[in-house]
Scaffold this motif. Structure first.
Motif, mmCIF file in Angstrom:
data_model
loop_
_atom_site.group_PDB
_atom_site.id
_atom_site.type_symbol
_atom_site.label_atom_id
_atom_site.label_comp_id
_atom_site.label_asym_id
_atom_site.label_seq_id
_atom_site.Cartn_x
_atom_site.Cartn_y
_atom_site.Cartn_z
ATOM 1 N N MET A 1 6.843 35.147 80.348
ATOM 2 C CA MET A 1 6.183 34.664 79.143
ATOM 3 C C MET A 1 5.758 36.126 78.304
ATOM 4 O O MET A 1 5.194 36.983 78.938
ATOM 5 N N SER B 1 2.240 37.149 73.208
ATOM 6 C CA SER B 1 1.838 36.467 72.048
ATOM 7 C C SER B 1 1.474 35.068 72.408
ATOM 8 O O SER B 1 0.622 34.312 72.233
ATOM 9 N N LYS B 2 2.958 34.819 73.340
ATOM 10 C CA LYS B 2 2.745 33.224 73.843
ATOM 11 C C LYS B 2 1.622 33.063 74.782
ATOM 12 O O LYS B 2 0.891 31.979 74.697
ATOM 13 N N PHE B 3 1.436 34.019 75.658
ATOM 14 C CA PHE B 3 0.177 34.077 76.467
ATOM 15 C C PHE B 3 -1.307 33.835 75.978
ATOM 16 O O PHE B 3 -2.116 32.787 76.242
ATOM 17 N N LYS C 1 -1.686 32.740 72.805
ATOM 18 C CA LYS C 1 -1.893 31.628 72.182
ATOM 19 C C LYS C 1 -2.159 30.330 73.441
ATOM 20 O O LYS C 1 -2.820 29.586 72.897
ATOM 21 N N MET C 2 -1.625 30.351 74.358
ATOM 22 C CA MET C 2 -1.944 29.407 75.571
ATOM 23 C C MET C 2 -3.493 29.787 75.749
ATOM 24 O O MET C 2 -4.491 28.776 75.960
ATOM 25 N N LEU C 3 -3.999 30.853 75.925
ATOM 26 C CA LEU C 3 -5.317 31.143 76.336
ATOM 27 C C LEU C 3 -6.410 30.758 75.321
ATOM 28 O O LEU C 3 -7.429 30.163 75.440
ATOM 29 N N LEU D 1 -5.808 28.258 72.945
ATOM 30 C CA LEU D 1 -5.858 26.978 73.143
ATOM 31 C C LEU D 1 -6.582 26.200 74.183
ATOM 32 O O LEU D 1 -7.748 25.437 73.893
ATOM 33 N N VAL D 2 -6.470 26.863 75.340
ATOM 34 C CA VAL D 2 -7.510 26.477 76.286
ATOM 35 C C VAL D 2 -8.858 26.875 76.129
ATOM 36 O O VAL D 2 -9.820 25.890 76.365
#
Length: 91
Positions: free
Chosen positions: A1, A4-6, A8-10, A12-13
């Protein structure tokens, strides 16, 4: 991963976490009494006081209910007395 994807997920959470906390249904009955400046230590000190107040209110509520019942009985008795008086006057 990727990084930047990490992130974004963080994000979101965390956003969902904040929404859940904001919409969470806390049954805080003393919310109007306590301010946001109180600490957990003062909350612990207030808890016994809240219990004592609840214990003091319970007998007061029972006394009020008993007084209401007595008042209802007196009104019923007064109604019966008036009916008897009217029946006696009609004879």
């Amino acid at each position: 991963m990727s990084n930047s994807k990490f992130l974004k997920m963080l994000a979101l959470v965390l956003a969902f976490s904040l929404i859940a906390v904001g919409c969470g249904g806390g049954d805080d009955d003393s919310s109007s009494e306590s301010s946001s400046d109180t600490t957990s230590a003062s909350s612990e000190e207030e808890a016994p006081a809240a219990e004592e107040e609840a214990e003091e209110e319970a007998p007061a509520a029972e006394e009020e209910a008993q007084a209401d019942e007595e008042e209802a009985e007196e009104e019923a008795q007064a109604g019966e007395d008036e009916a008897e008086e009217e029946a006696a006057a009609a004879e």
